[in-house]
Design a protein around this motif. Structure first.
Motif, PDB file in Angstrom:
ATOM      1  N   GLN A  10       0.822  -1.203   0.000  1.00 26.19           N
ATOM      2  CA  GLN A  10       0.000   0.000   0.000  1.00 26.19           C
ATOM      3  C   GLN A  10       0.863   1.262   0.000  1.00 26.19           C
ATOM      4  OE1 GLN A  10      -2.339  -1.075   3.567  1.00 26.19           O
ATOM      5  NE2 GLN A  10      -4.133  -0.792   2.251  1.00 26.19           N
ATOM      6  N   VAL A  11       0.312   2.306  -0.618  1.00 28.53           N
ATOM      7  CA  VAL A  11       0.992   3.590  -0.738  1.00 28.53           C
ATOM      8  C   VAL A  11      -0.018   4.676  -0.390  1.00 28.53           C
ATOM      9  CG1 VAL A  11       2.140   5.152  -2.361  1.00 28.53           C
ATOM     10  CG2 VAL A  11       2.464   2.691  -2.591  1.00 28.53           C
ATOM     11  N   LYS A  12       0.420   5.645   0.410  1.00 32.29           N
ATOM     12  CA  LYS A  12      -0.424   6.821   0.688  1.00 32.29           C
ATOM     13  C   LYS A  12      -0.098   7.851  -0.380  1.00 32.29           C
ATOM     14  CE  LYS A  12      -1.699  10.109   4.263  1.00 32.29           C
ATOM     15  NZ  LYS A  12      -3.115   9.870   4.266  1.00 32.29           N
ATOM     16  N   LEU A  13      -1.133   8.296  -1.088  1.00 29.40           N
ATOM     17  CA  LEU A  13      -0.955   9.173  -2.236  1.00 29.40           C
ATOM     18  C   LEU A  13      -1.800  10.424  -2.053  1.00 29.40           C
ATOM     19  CD1 LEU A  13       0.468   9.113  -5.032  1.00 29.40           C
ATOM     20  CD2 LEU A  13      -1.620   8.142  -5.945  1.00 29.40           C
ATOM     21  N   ASP A  14      -1.175  11.573  -2.189  1.00 27.92           N
ATOM     22  CA  ASP A  14      -1.883  12.842  -2.070  1.00 27.92           C
ATOM     23  C   ASP A  14      -2.790  13.040  -3.285  1.00 27.92           C
ATOM     24  OD1 ASP A  14      -1.830  16.044  -2.567  1.00 27.92           O
ATOM     25  OD2 ASP A  14      -1.774  15.535  -0.428  1.00 27.92           O
ATOM     26  N   ASP A  15      -3.974  13.578  -3.060  1.00 28.14           N
ATOM     27  CA  ASP A  15      -4.948  13.779  -4.138  1.00 28.14           C
ATOM     28  C   ASP A  15      -4.418  14.686  -5.251  1.00 28.14           C
ATOM     29  OD1 ASP A  15      -6.611  12.210  -2.619  1.00 28.14           O
ATOM     30  OD2 ASP A  15      -7.982  13.830  -2.065  1.00 28.14           O
ATOM     31  N   SER A  16      -3.460  15.524  -4.945  1.00 27.01           N
ATOM     32  CA  SER A  16      -2.931  16.462  -5.950  1.00 27.01           C
ATOM     33  C   SER A  16      -2.221  15.746  -7.108  1.00 27.01           C
ATOM     34  CB  SER A  16      -1.974  17.459  -5.297  1.00 27.01           C
ATOM     35  OG  SER A  16      -0.826  16.796  -4.801  1.00 27.01           O
ATOM     36  N   HIS A  17      -1.888  14.480  -6.938  1.00 26.41           N
ATOM     37  CA  HIS A  17      -1.166  13.731  -7.972  1.00 26.41           C
ATOM     38  C   HIS A  17      -2.090  13.042  -8.978  1.00 26.41           C
ATOM     39  CE1 HIS A  17       2.575  14.509  -5.995  1.00 26.41           C
ATOM     40  NE2 HIS A  17       2.142  13.967  -4.873  1.00 26.41           N
ATOM     41  N   PHE A  18      -3.390  13.113  -8.754  1.00 27.75           N
ATOM     42  CA  PHE A  18      -4.297  12.343  -9.604  1.00 27.75           C
ATOM     43  C   PHE A  18      -4.366  12.851 -11.038  1.00 27.75           C
ATOM     44  CE2 PHE A  18      -5.180  10.222  -5.800  1.00 27.75           C
ATOM     45  CZ  PHE A  18      -5.707   8.998  -6.165  1.00 27.75           C
ATOM     46  N   ALA A  19      -4.171  14.140 -11.262  1.00 26.76           N
ATOM     47  CA  ALA A  19      -4.184  14.654 -12.644  1.00 26.76           C
ATOM     48  C   ALA A  19      -3.046  14.029 -13.446  1.00 26.76           C
ATOM     49  CB  ALA A  19      -4.065  16.175 -12.641  1.00 26.76           C
ATOM     50  N   GLU A  20      -1.872  13.941 -12.850  1.00 28.82           N
ATOM     51  CA  GLU A  20      -0.714  13.327 -13.515  1.00 28.82           C
ATOM     52  C   GLU A  20      -0.962  11.837 -13.775  1.00 28.82           C
ATOM     53  OE1 GLU A  20       4.002  12.574 -12.529  1.00 28.82           O
ATOM     54  OE2 GLU A  20       2.916  14.123 -11.440  1.00 28.82           O
ATOM     55  N   LEU A  21      -1.509  11.150 -12.788  1.00 29.37           N
ATOM     56  CA  LEU A  21      -1.779   9.721 -12.947  1.00 29.37           C
ATOM     57  C   LEU A  21      -2.875   9.472 -13.976  1.00 29.37           C
ATOM     58  CD1 LEU A  21      -1.565   8.584  -9.231  1.00 29.37           C
ATOM     59  CD2 LEU A  21       0.163   8.304 -11.018  1.00 29.37           C
ATOM     60  N   ASN A  22      -3.835  10.385 -14.069  1.00 27.84           N
ATOM     61  CA  ASN A  22      -4.906  10.218 -15.050  1.00 27.84           C
ATOM     62  C   ASN A  22      -4.391  10.288 -16.479  1.00 27.84           C
ATOM     63  OD1 ASN A  22      -7.617   9.629 -14.120  1.00 27.84           O
ATOM     64  ND2 ASN A  22      -7.343  11.426 -12.831  1.00 27.84           N
ATOM     65  N   LYS A  23      -3.331  11.043 -16.727  1.00 26.92           N
ATOM     66  CA  LYS A  23      -2.737  11.078 -18.067  1.00 26.92           C
ATOM     67  C   LYS A  23      -2.213   9.694 -18.454  1.00 26.92           C
ATOM     68  CE  LYS A  23      -1.432  15.918 -17.760  1.00 26.92           C
ATOM     69  NZ  LYS A  23      -0.324  16.865 -17.587  1.00 26.92           N
ATOM     70  N   LEU A  24      -1.526   9.048 -17.521  1.00 26.25           N
ATOM     71  CA  LEU A  24      -1.034   7.690 -17.778  1.00 26.25           C
ATOM     72  C   LEU A  24      -2.192   6.708 -17.919  1.00 26.25           C
ATOM     73  CD1 LEU A  24       1.992   7.655 -15.329  1.00 26.25           C
ATOM     74  CD2 LEU A  24       2.103   7.507 -17.833  1.00 26.25           C
ATOM     75  N   ASP A  25      -3.231   6.893 -17.113  1.00 26.72           N
ATOM     76  CA  ASP A  25      -4.404   6.030 -17.178  1.00 26.72           C
ATOM     77  C   ASP A  25      -5.083   6.153 -18.545  1.00 26.72           C
ATOM     78  OD1 ASP A  25      -6.304   4.217 -16.084  1.00 26.72           O
ATOM     79  OD2 ASP A  25      -7.609   5.870 -15.500  1.00 26.72           O
ATOM     80  N   ASP A  26      -5.211   7.380 -19.061  1.00 23.97           N
ATOM     81  CA  ASP A  26      -5.811   7.586 -20.382  1.00 23.97           C
ATOM     82  C   ASP A  26      -4.975   6.914 -21.473  1.00 23.97           C
ATOM     83  OD1 ASP A  26      -7.825   9.066 -19.208  1.00 23.97           O
ATOM     84  OD2 ASP A  26      -6.972  11.014 -19.759  1.00 23.97           O
ATOM     85  N   GLU A  27      -3.660   7.029 -21.350  1.00 25.72           N
ATOM     86  CA  GLU A  27      -2.765   6.391 -22.312  1.00 25.72           C
ATOM     87  C   GLU A  27      -2.913   4.866 -22.251  1.00 25.72           C
ATOM     88  OE1 GLU A  27       2.031   6.216 -22.955  1.00 25.72           O
ATOM     89  OE2 GLU A  27       1.186   8.065 -22.128  1.00 25.72           O
ATOM     90  N   LEU A  28      -3.011   4.325 -21.046  1.00 25.89           N
ATOM     91  CA  LEU A  28      -3.181   2.891 -20.865  1.00 25.89           C
ATOM     92  C   LEU A  28      -4.484   2.417 -21.509  1.00 25.89           C
ATOM     93  CD1 LEU A  28      -1.836   0.433 -19.359  1.00 25.89           C
ATOM     94  CD2 LEU A  28      -3.464   0.895 -17.528  1.00 25.89           C
ATOM     95  N   LEU A  29      -5.565   3.166 -21.300  1.00 27.13           N
ATOM     96  CA  LEU A  29      -6.853   2.805 -21.894  1.00 27.13           C
ATOM     97  C   LEU A  29      -6.788   2.803 -23.415  1.00 27.13           C
ATOM     98  CD1 LEU A  29      -9.281   4.766 -19.560  1.00 27.13           C
ATOM     99  CD2 LEU A  29      -8.944   2.295 -19.653  1.00 27.13           C
ATOM    100  N   ALA A  30      -6.126   3.794 -23.994  1.00 27.51           N
ATOM    101  CA  ALA A  30      -6.003   3.864 -25.452  1.00 27.51           C
ATOM    102  C   ALA A  30      -5.219   2.666 -25.971  1.00 27.51           C
ATOM    103  CB  ALA A  30      -5.320   5.169 -25.858  1.00 27.51           C
ATOM    104  N   GLU A  31      -4.170   2.276 -25.269  1.00 24.49           N
ATOM    105  CA  GLU A  31      -3.379   1.118 -25.706  1.00 24.49           C
ATOM    106  C   GLU A  31      -4.165  -0.178 -25.568  1.00 24.49           C
ATOM    107  OE1 GLU A  31       0.803   3.298 -24.590  1.00 24.49           O
ATOM    108  OE2 GLU A  31      -0.181   2.039 -23.097  1.00 24.49           O
TER     109      GLU A  31
END
Length: 94
Positions: A10-31
């Motif tokens: 488990q990792v504690k992640l600050d909510d401010s990082h979700f925009a950056e992670l969503n970019k990778l998530d969108d790329e993953l979905l496209a692939e």
């Protein structure tokens, strides 16, 4: 937010990082949609690495309720597809 990466803890992640992670998530979905297996593997690794880099690992002997569960590094496209919500793996807003 507490994020569990299957097989890694488990990792504690600050909510401010979700925009950056969503970019990778969108790329993953496209692939995934295009069937780009090498791209999917590369982006899944990058997403999980980003969670580790941006977050703070919880001690291994601690078990907190996870608000988000991510697949392990060896997950297949089909396994990841089974974990998707309407937003992908990462929620648009935590």
């Amino acid at each position: 937010m507490i994020v569990r990466i299957m097989g890694e803890g488990q990792v504690k992640l600050d909510d401010s990082h979700f925009a950056e992670l969503n970019k990778l998530d969108d790329e993953l979905l496209a692939e995934m949609e295009s069937g780009d297996e090498p791209g999917f593997r590369r982006t899944l690794q990058a997403l999980l690495d980003a969670v580790h880099q941006l977050g703070t690992p919880l001690p291994e002997d601690t078990l907190e309720p996870s608000e988000l569960i991510l697949p392990d590094r060896e997950a297949t496209i089909e396994e990841v597809r089974g974990m998707l919500s309407e937003d992908g793996l990462i929620p648009l807003e935590p």
